[in-house]
Design an enzyme around this catalytic site. Structure first.
Site, short mmCIF file in Angstrom:
data_model
loop_
_atom_site.label_atom_id
_atom_site.label_comp_id
_atom_site.label_asym_id
_atom_site.label_seq_id
_atom_site.Cartn_x
_atom_site.Cartn_y
_atom_site.Cartn_z
N ARG A 44 60.59 -70.26 -6.84
CA ARG A 44 61.62 -69.88 -7.80
C ARG A 44 62.67 -70.93 -7.59
O ARG A 44 62.69 -71.71 -6.71
CB ARG A 44 61.98 -68.44 -7.62
CG ARG A 44 62.05 -68.29 -5.87
CD ARG A 44 63.26 -67.53 -5.39
NE ARG A 44 64.40 -68.01 -5.81
CZ ARG A 44 65.16 -68.75 -5.03
NH1 ARG A 44 64.83 -69.19 -3.90
NH2 ARG A 44 66.48 -69.03 -5.24
N GLY A 45 63.79 -70.75 -8.35
CA GLY A 45 65.09 -71.45 -8.34
C GLY A 45 65.08 -72.54 -9.24
O GLY A 45 63.77 -73.37 -9.38
N ALA A 46 66.03 -72.96 -10.05
CA ALA A 46 65.86 -73.96 -11.11
C ALA A 46 65.26 -75.23 -10.72
O ALA A 46 64.27 -75.50 -11.41
CB ALA A 46 67.27 -74.13 -11.77
N GLN A 174 67.09 -62.52 -2.84
CA GLN A 174 67.22 -63.54 -2.34
C GLN A 174 68.13 -63.95 -1.38
O GLN A 174 67.52 -64.87 -0.35
CB GLN A 174 67.20 -64.60 -3.59
CG GLN A 174 66.13 -64.62 -4.62
CD GLN A 174 66.29 -63.66 -5.71
OE1 GLN A 174 66.83 -62.51 -5.31
NE2 GLN A 174 65.99 -63.92 -6.72
N ASP A 215 71.39 -71.83 -13.38
CA ASP A 215 69.67 -72.00 -14.19
C ASP A 215 69.87 -72.63 -15.40
O ASP A 215 68.67 -73.15 -15.95
CB ASP A 215 69.20 -70.52 -14.14
CG ASP A 215 68.94 -69.97 -13.13
OD1 ASP A 215 69.90 -69.35 -12.25
OD2 ASP A 215 67.87 -70.00 -12.36
N ASN A 225 73.59 -67.94 -14.17
CA ASN A 225 73.01 -67.93 -12.83
C ASN A 225 72.78 -66.36 -12.51
O ASN A 225 72.90 -65.55 -13.31
CB ASN A 225 74.04 -68.34 -11.97
CG ASN A 225 73.78 -68.69 -10.58
OD1 ASN A 225 72.76 -69.59 -10.23
ND2 ASN A 225 74.12 -68.04 -9.38
N LYS A 226 72.22 -66.35 -11.18
CA LYS A 226 71.69 -64.96 -10.76
C LYS A 226 72.89 -63.76 -11.21
O LYS A 226 74.00 -64.05 -10.99
CB LYS A 226 71.46 -65.07 -9.37
CG LYS A 226 70.79 -63.80 -8.79
CD LYS A 226 69.65 -63.19 -9.24
CE LYS A 226 68.66 -64.37 -9.55
NZ LYS A 226 67.65 -64.01 -10.47
#
Ligand SMILES: CSC[C@H]1O[C@H](OP(=O)(O)O)[C@H](O)[C@@H]1O
Length: 312
Positions: A44-46, A174, A215, A225-226
């Site tokens: 995960r994570g862009a 996260q 993202d 973003n999150k």
């Protein structure tokens, strides 16, 4: 340790769903297994998704259906599609050319995150900085070093970090699971906070800067973003605290004019009504679970990439 890499003809990645309890490397040899790993946030994570997308094209053997499924596995982070496209552009040259392109995506990320760490640390003023973060933007969201947490790591290495206040980042935690694990490994001072404590601690003057990842950054600077990032941006604005996005150039999507055009992943109710498999709401409770939000560009102090500082 690398979060994701090409090893012995397959994709090797840290299964982040098992952290912080266990650090287990997953070896993936099919696109179907890679899509599953992306969808359940094992990877995960862009930036890491960009590398996963590129390496996944090697696994696909050029199969258009597999490539399409991989490209669409998660909609918000532009990096996934961008990584797929960077590798797929070489399909006509054969497998070795596709692999070489995918490894360039990996190596470019390693260099970009190191450059962002330097550029971001240079942008911030002060020698004992208290930094607030949301979600996880360390090496686990990239390959080796991270984006926003890469700036934190550079500040720490230079003796300029007083503390990190890390939001736990519901629903998948996260921050609680991954950011604390990375900060402990760096021996960086930190405390974990509830998401809803973020704006309050900003208002109390407990924070010198908010650093977040991204993202997808629209052409006008609006940033997805999150979920929870927008609340921090509002709190930072009111408290007069810099709100800085740290993301590679690959996260900037010139084809998306502004934030309302960014598709926000809806991850369904289960992640809200339960935490790591333990139900927290009554049976049958309905839930809403947008995985990201959009911070309008006018609430963003600066966007730091590996090449420049953008003032939206
Ligand atoms: C370094 S950008 C990471 C970015 O991705 C995270 O989302 P997810 O954990 O769902 O992949 C979050 O938005 C981070 O800021």
């Amino acid at each position: 340790m690398r979060t994701i890499d090409w090893v012995d003809g397959g994709v090797e990645l840290v299964d982040q769903t098992l952290l912080p309890d266990k650090c287990v490397m997953l070896r993936v040899h099919t696109v179907d297994d890679l899509v599953d790993a992306v969808r359940r946030l094992a990877v995960r994570g862009a930036p890491a998704l960009g590398v996963a997308g590129a390496l996944g094209v090697v696994l696909s053997g050029g199969d258009p259906g597999q490539i399409a499924r991989l490209r669409a596995a998660r909609p918000t982070a532009v990096n996934l599609a961008w990584g797929v496209d960077r590798a797929a552009a070489h399909l006509h040259e054969g497998r070795e050319a596709v692999l070489a392109a995918a490894l360039r995506v990996r190596d470019d990320d390693i260099a970009a995150c190191r450059a962002m760490g330097e550029r971001g640390a240079g942008l911030l003023e002060g020698d004992r900085l208290r930094i607030m973060t949301v979600c996880n933007t360390g090496g686990l969201a990239a390959v080796e070093r991270g984006t926003a947490l890469g700036v934190v790591q550079t500040l720490h290495e230079r003796g300029r970090l007083a503390e990190v206040l890390a939001l736990e980042t519901r629903p998948l935690l996260q921050g609680a699971r991954l950011t604390t694990w990375e900060l402990a490994r760096m021996d960086a001072p930190h405390r974990l906070i509830a998401d809803s404590a973020g704006p309050y601690l900003l208002a109390k003057g407990e924070v010198d800067a908010v650093l977040i990842g991204a993202d997808r950054i629209a052409a006008n600077g609006d940033t997805a973003n999150k979920i929870g990032s927008y609340a921090l941006a509002l709190g930072a604005e009111r408290a007069g605290v810099p709100f800085v996005v740290v993301a590679p150039e690959s996260t900037i999507d010139e084809n998306t004019p502004s934030g309302e055009h960014i598709e926000i992943e809806d991850r369904g109710p289960d992640e809200i009504v339960s935490i790591r498999g333990v139900r927290v709401a009554p049976e049958g409770t309905r839930a809403l679970n947008p995985a990201f939000d959009v911070t309008p560009h006018d609430l963003i102090s600066a966007i730091v990439t590996e090449e420049r500082v953008i003032r939206p």
